[in-house]
Design a protein around this motif. Structure first.
Motif, PDB file in Angstrom:
ATOM      1  N   HIS A   9       0.836  -1.194   0.000  1.00 10.03           N
ATOM      2  CA  HIS A   9       0.000   0.000   0.000  1.00 10.03           C
ATOM      3  C   HIS A   9       0.880   1.258   0.000  1.00 10.03           C
ATOM      4  O   HIS A   9       2.045   1.205   0.401  1.00 10.03           O
ATOM      5  N   ASP A  13      -3.679   5.205  -0.745  1.00  9.62           N
ATOM      6  CA  ASP A  13      -4.706   4.281  -0.271  1.00  9.62           C
ATOM      7  C   ASP A  13      -5.883   5.055   0.323  1.00  9.62           C
ATOM      8  O   ASP A  13      -5.693   5.944   1.148  1.00  9.62           O
ATOM      9  N   PRO A  14      -7.110   4.715  -0.079  1.00 11.53           N
ATOM     10  CA  PRO A  14      -8.265   5.458   0.431  1.00 11.53           C
ATOM     11  C   PRO A  14      -8.735   5.015   1.814  1.00 11.53           C
ATOM     12  O   PRO A  14      -9.567   5.689   2.423  1.00 11.53           O
ATOM     13  N   ASP A  43      -9.545  -1.180  -2.466  1.00  8.47           N
ATOM     14  CA  ASP A  43     -10.693  -0.800  -3.296  1.00  8.47           C
ATOM     15  C   ASP A  43     -10.412   0.401  -4.201  1.00  8.47           C
ATOM     16  O   ASP A  43     -11.330   1.142  -4.564  1.00  8.47           O
ATOM     17  N   ARG A  44      -9.153   0.585  -4.558  1.00  8.68           N
ATOM     18  CA  ARG A  44      -8.785   1.606  -5.537  1.00  8.68           C
ATOM     19  C   ARG A  44      -7.731   1.002  -6.463  1.00  8.68           C
ATOM     20  O   ARG A  44      -6.696   0.538  -6.005  1.00  8.68           O
ATOM     21  N   TYR A  45      -8.019   1.017  -7.746  1.00 10.64           N
ATOM     22  CA  TYR A  45      -7.118   0.423  -8.725  1.00 10.64           C
ATOM     23  C   TYR A  45      -5.815   1.213  -8.819  1.00 10.64           C
ATOM     24  O   TYR A  45      -5.830   2.448  -8.865  1.00 10.64           O
ATOM     25  N   ILE A  66      -5.092  -4.320  -7.050  1.00 12.32           N
ATOM     26  CA  ILE A  66      -6.092  -3.759  -6.144  1.00 12.32           C
ATOM     27  C   ILE A  66      -6.386  -4.799  -5.071  1.00 12.32           C
ATOM     28  O   ILE A  66      -6.394  -6.005  -5.347  1.00 12.32           O
ATOM     29  N   ARG A  68      -9.340  -5.822  -3.379  1.00 10.73           N
ATOM     30  CA  ARG A  68     -10.779  -5.603  -3.534  1.00 10.73           C
ATOM     31  C   ARG A  68     -11.544  -6.261  -2.397  1.00 10.73           C
ATOM     32  O   ARG A  68     -11.242  -7.383  -1.968  1.00 10.73           O
ATOM     33  N   ALA A  85     -11.669  -2.912 -10.415  1.00 15.38           N
ATOM     34  CA  ALA A  85     -12.195  -2.098  -9.319  1.00 15.38           C
ATOM     35  C   ALA A  85     -13.715  -2.151  -9.243  1.00 15.38           C
ATOM     36  O   ALA A  85     -14.299  -1.713  -8.246  1.00 15.38           O
TER      37      ALA A  85
END
Length: 227
Positions: A9, A13-14, A43-45, A66, A68, A85
């Motif tokens: 990561h 990273d969100p 959850d973010r490509y 990702i 996911r 994604a």
């Protein structure tokens, strides 16, 4: 043989608050002799294209990825297009695999005592899983990888060594050696074919506690920051 990490990561990273940039991660990987690296944001490509030149100049293969969330569980989708994604269920993963032969589905920390671990869903979706992760977060006395190793052997799946890297200090204790040419498709194909071996050493109890605390704190700050 390419020294490889498939679960990392960055500050893009969100979900979790992470300090290092993709450039920092590349520099650290190169310093430790890695030849291939997949970035797997929650959850973010991650599209490697903007960073390919930087990585290639340093001899590193950068791979799309990702982490996911599917049915509240984590799955690593490696070397797939941006459509990865958008998957919502395991049927979507099957469809994605049917049209992208060089993609790789990895079960991360599958039997760790966390809500995001695949657990019993690994059995139900074994046909979709290409490789099983040995996670770096373990000690000689506490090791949740043992069940993953048994499961992989029982289902004929290769093992890959990953750190689930949230801190640069994690890199280096657990990794894969992949017998492949230095490009993303070749790396994923080689892993699926079993041309991979894991190199790993347990963390000391102090190191594991320190890293785990830092990772949890980063995750908490990330969640609070989104409110």
């Amino acid at each position: 043989m390419l020294k490889t990490e498939l679960h990392a990561h960055t500050d893009a990273d969100p979900a979790d608050l992470i300090d290092h940039s993709i450039q920092d991660l590349i520099d650290r990987a190169v310093a430790l002799g890695y030849g291939a690296l997949a970035v797997t944001l929650h959850d973010r490509y991650f599209d490697p294209a903007p960073y390919d030149a930087y990585a290639k100049e340093r001899g590193l293969v950068l791979i799309a990825g990702i982490e996911r969330t599917i049915q509240r569980r984590h799955v690593l989708l490696i070397n797939f297009p941006p459509a990865s994604a958008d998957v919502r269920g395991f049927d979507d993963v099957a469809s994605l695999k049917s049209t992208h032969a060089h993609g790789l589905v990895v079960a991360p920390h599958p039997f760790y005592p966390t809500p995001s671990a695949l657990g019993r869903l690994a059995d139900r979706n074994a046909a979709l899983i290409d490789a099983v992760e040995i996670n770096a977060m373990y000690t000689r006395y506490l090791d949740f990888n043992r069940r993953a190793i048994r499961w992989a052997h029982a289902h004929g799946k290769p093992l890959v060594g990953n750190t689930d890297l949230h801190l640069l200090a994690q890199m280096g204790t657990t990794y894969s050696l992949v017998d492949a040419a230095p490009n993303a498709d070749a790396v994923c194909d080689a892993i699926r074919a079993g041309r991979v071996s894991v190199r790993t050493e347990p963390l000391s109890t102090v190191s594991a506690a320190t890293l785990f605390t830092a990772m949890c704190w980063g995750g908490l700050k990330g969640r609070l920051g989104r409110r």
